[in-house]
Design a protein around this motif. Structure first.
Motif, short mmCIF file in Angstrom:
data_model
loop_
_atom_site.label_atom_id
_atom_site.label_comp_id
_atom_site.label_asym_id
_atom_site.label_seq_id
_atom_site.Cartn_x
_atom_site.Cartn_y
_atom_site.Cartn_z
N ALA A 63 19.54 33.90 35.57
CA ALA A 63 19.70 33.81 34.12
C ALA A 63 19.88 35.19 33.51
CB ALA A 63 18.49 33.13 33.50
N ASP A 64 19.37 36.21 34.21
CA ASP A 64 19.51 37.58 33.76
C ASP A 64 20.79 38.22 34.28
OD1 ASP A 64 18.49 39.82 32.36
OD2 ASP A 64 17.82 40.72 34.24
N GLY A 65 21.63 37.41 34.97
CA GLY A 65 22.90 37.92 35.49
C GLY A 65 22.74 38.80 36.71
N THR A 66 21.69 38.59 37.50
CA THR A 66 21.43 39.41 38.68
C THR A 66 21.32 38.50 39.90
OG1 THR A 66 20.20 41.00 37.38
CG2 THR A 66 19.83 41.05 39.75
N ALA A 67 21.93 38.93 41.01
CA ALA A 67 21.80 38.19 42.26
C ALA A 67 21.82 39.17 43.42
CB ALA A 67 22.93 37.18 42.42
N THR A 68 21.21 38.77 44.52
CA THR A 68 21.22 39.59 45.74
C THR A 68 22.17 38.94 46.73
OG1 THR A 68 18.95 40.30 45.39
CG2 THR A 68 19.82 40.50 47.61
N PHE A 69 23.24 39.64 47.04
CA PHE A 69 24.26 39.11 47.93
C PHE A 69 23.89 39.37 49.39
CE2 PHE A 69 26.30 39.91 43.91
CZ PHE A 69 27.03 38.76 43.71
N MET A 70 23.97 38.33 50.20
CA MET A 70 23.68 38.46 51.63
C MET A 70 25.00 38.54 52.38
SD MET A 70 21.03 36.35 54.01
CE MET A 70 21.88 34.77 54.06
N VAL A 71 25.25 39.69 53.00
CA VAL A 71 26.51 39.91 53.69
C VAL A 71 26.33 39.70 55.19
CG1 VAL A 71 27.28 41.49 51.89
CG2 VAL A 71 26.16 42.41 53.92
N MET A 98 30.64 39.89 37.08
CA MET A 98 29.32 39.73 36.48
C MET A 98 28.89 40.96 35.68
SD MET A 98 27.79 38.12 39.98
CE MET A 98 26.08 38.51 39.61
N ALA A 99 29.68 42.05 35.77
CA ALA A 99 29.40 43.29 35.04
C ALA A 99 27.98 43.81 35.34
CB ALA A 99 29.58 43.09 33.54
N LEU A 100 27.64 43.83 36.63
CA LEU A 100 26.31 44.26 37.02
C LEU A 100 26.18 45.79 36.99
CD1 LEU A 100 25.50 41.99 40.10
CD2 LEU A 100 24.86 41.65 37.72
N ASP A 101 25.08 46.28 36.45
CA ASP A 101 24.78 47.70 36.49
C ASP A 101 24.02 48.08 37.76
OD1 ASP A 101 25.93 48.28 33.99
OD2 ASP A 101 24.12 47.55 32.98
N HIS A 102 23.34 47.07 38.36
CA HIS A 102 22.57 47.31 39.58
C HIS A 102 22.82 46.14 40.52
CE1 HIS A 102 19.03 49.18 41.68
NE2 HIS A 102 19.06 48.01 42.28
N ALA A 103 23.49 46.41 41.63
CA ALA A 103 23.82 45.36 42.59
C ALA A 103 22.95 45.52 43.84
CB ALA A 103 25.29 45.46 42.99
N VAL A 104 22.48 44.39 44.36
CA VAL A 104 21.66 44.40 45.58
C VAL A 104 22.40 43.69 46.70
CG1 VAL A 104 19.43 43.81 46.60
CG2 VAL A 104 19.56 44.37 44.16
N LEU A 105 22.51 44.37 47.83
CA LEU A 105 23.12 43.78 49.03
C LEU A 105 22.04 43.67 50.10
CD1 LEU A 105 26.37 45.92 49.39
CD2 LEU A 105 26.12 43.75 48.17
N THR A 106 21.88 42.50 50.67
CA THR A 106 21.02 42.37 51.83
C THR A 106 21.84 41.82 52.99
OG1 THR A 106 18.89 41.56 52.65
CG2 THR A 106 20.17 40.04 51.29
N MET A 107 21.22 41.63 54.12
CA MET A 107 21.98 41.25 55.30
C MET A 107 21.08 40.48 56.26
SD MET A 107 21.92 44.92 57.37
CE MET A 107 22.52 44.20 58.90
#
Length: 565
Positions: free
Chosen positions: A317-325, A362-371
């Motif tokens: 809802a805050d427009g933030t997600a952690t992408f799993m690559v 998504m115009a994210l200022d802080h992106a999180v990538l996990t794996m």
């Protein structure tokens, strides 16, 4: 002269068998960044180390690889030496009064070992004039060396230490090298001297005497598992080095056995009702729906969904997600994780571009990538993660990129691939305290995770880690873990309650109260950690942007681009 740190605990860690480079990274970080008193006790796999002035043409008598050993150059004096199984290696990282000097510290280390040997039944140990280390029968016709000692002292802090032969394979010291360049003096071990002490027996004595030497007898002790199944049947096939094998399903009997070995003998039933503070409020509003649509259109995976994160609606809802690559299949079988363990697919070459497009949309200022862990790939997947970081920066240069990574089996070259693109936050989780590592994540380890964080800190990256509570750890172990992380120089730590995904996963031993998380946050930050995010529902990337803001993690944009902070 009194020890100014006598009231501080000596944090003694039995770390098991640790590759030399990994242990060196940990002790170097504790030496450079910390203020606490530490003693690392461990064994190394077979390794020969040598200083800059070593004469390898004379004193190295074998091809190291042919005898299953590494050859590592180190920044120290002295000639070639050996470390390996059956040899107790101790690294005291402690503060000493500069007026005492290195020679006094060496005398303290020698005295500790001499006293330990006396307790073990060797009363003939002492110092041999003109030679470092601890020797037997120094006044007799055939003195022999049982413990090598070498230290570094700088600005009142020490590193390196001692190597005591317990049940060492002495061929490595007699046939394969000339130890310390001393050809006319023999070496020996406790076993060869008729002392049947186990490694654990020796560690118990050394740990106690070290506390008396450096902390007035105040010791805070944590050990990793002393014994585990030698055939590795509790590991995934990849972790055993056998390739993909069959899909791994967690077996509760194995998990229970590992927990019992770590001293955890009870847990809550999976039907136990959660306390109110662990009931996330799920609100699937327009922001969540829009984000899910973007993710589906681009064929991406989020750890939010795959790992069953309780904060999904809050973050989305805050427009933030952690992408799993790197796919949805992991090559490991950790006892807490919902991600599937199976033979993985080849990395998708267009995934970096798709992730970058999603973050731009998504115009994210802080992106999180996990794996997922990719032990099937030579570099553990680090080049793919690095490509994702670069793609995001090319598409949206102002976005701060956080990477939550596996340990890449501790491989320096693999980690350096990612370090070179300089993610703004380098996150790698220790997951739990030292004692529970083997039960919680049998394919990983406490020392290896500390070494990944230490090497990221050495690369001058903002470092982050996290762990769960409720698996059977004690409050003292949590505080000790925080102290270890603080002295490594870790910038951000997350602490959350473990929630059992299925009945095949590790049981919950207890639910920690919200007030405990508040206290752990205060303790961690008082120890020197820049920001501790702690609450029952905290997960690795929860409030990731505000946590990075709290330690002022900069955006590392390419040369020639606009600067962002």
């Amino acid at each position: 002269m009194s020890d100014p740190h006598a009231s501080d605990p000596l944090r003694v860690r039995w770390l098991g068998r640790v590759p030399y480079r990994e242990a060196l990274a940990v002790q170097t970080a504790l030496f450079a960044n910390g203020t606490g008193q530490h003693l690392l006790l461990l064994e190394h796999p077979h390794v020969f180390t040598h200083g800059a002035r070593s004469d390898l043409s004379v004193n190295l008598r074998c091809e190291p690889a042919a005898v299953g050993a590494e050859l590592v150059a180190v920044k120290r004096g002295g000639d070639i030496t050996y470390h390996g199984p059956g040899q107790l290696v101790g690294y005291p990282i402690v503060d000493v009064d500069n007026r005492l000097g290195a020679s006094a510290h060496v005398c303290n280390v020698e005295g500790l070992i001499i006293d330990a040997l006396a307790e073990l039944g060797l009363s003939n140990a002492g110092r041999l004039d003109g030679f470092a280390g601890v020797w037997l029968d120094v006044d007799g016709p055939a003195p022999r060396k049982i413990c090598a000692i070498g230290v570094r002292l700088s600005r009142g802090r020490t590193m390196h230490g001692f190597a005591l032969n317990v049940t060492t394979d002495m061929r490595y010291l007699r046939e394969h090298i000339v130890p310390c360049g001393i050809a006319d003096k023999p070496v020996t071990s406790l076993a060869e001297e008729g002392i049947g002490a186990t490694m654990r027996d020796v560690v118990e004595i050394v740990a106690r005497l070290a506390g008396e030497t450096w902390s007035g007898g105040v010791v805070e002790r944590q050990d990793v598992a002393w014994k585990h199944a030698g055939d590795g049947r509790d590991l995934s096939a990849f972790s055993r080095g056998e390739g993909p094998g069959e899909p791994v399903k967690l077996v509760s009997e194995r998990a229970t056995a590992r927990l019992e070995a770590a001293g955890v003998t009870s847990g809550l039933s999976i039907e136990t009702r959660k306390p109110e503070w662990l009931r996330p409020k799920v609100e699937l509003g327009d922001g969540v729906t829009s984000l899910r649509k973007t993710i589906r259109e681009l064929g991406l995976v989020t750890v939010c969904e795959d790992a069953g994160c309780p904060n999904l609606s809050d973050c989305w809802a805050d427009g933030t997600a952690t992408f799993m690559v790197l796919g949805e299949r992991c090559t490991r079988a950790c006892g807490f994780c919902l991600v599937d363990t199976d033979k993985p697919l080849e990395p998708a070459s267009d995934e970096p571009a798709r992730v970058a497009e999603a973050i731009d949309r998504m115009a994210l200022d802080h992106a999180v990538l996990t794996m997922v862990a990719r032990d099937d790939l030579a570099d553990g997947g680090m080049s793919h993660v690095a490509a994702c970081v670069e793609a995001i920066r090319e598409r949206r240069p102002g976005t701060r990129v956080e990477t939550l990574i596996s340990d890449a089996k501790g491989d320096d070259a693999a980690l350096d691939v990612l370090f070179r693109v300089r993610p703004d936050v380098l996150n790698h989780n220790v997951e739990t305290v030292a004692r529970l590592q083997r039960a919680v994540r049998p394919s990983a380890g406490y020392a290896r995770s500390l070494s990944v964080l230490a090497r990221a800190k050495r690369a001058e990256l903002t470092t982050k880690t996290g762990f769960m509570v409720g698996l059977g750890e004690t409050d003292e172990e949590i505080v000790g873990c925080l102290a270890d992380l603080a002295d490594l120089g870790v910038d951000i730590v997350t602490i959350g309650q473990y929630l059992r995904p299925t009945s095949h996963h590790l049981p919950i031993v207890r639910y920690a109260e919200p007030a405990e998380f508040v206290r752990w946050k205060a303790v961690g930050e008082a120890l020197g950690i820049g920001h501790v995010e702690a609450s029952p529902l905290t997960r690795s990337s929860y409030h990731a942007k505000s946590a990075a803001d709290a330690v002022d993690a900069p955006v590392a944009v390419p040369v020639g681009s606009v600067s962002f902070t």
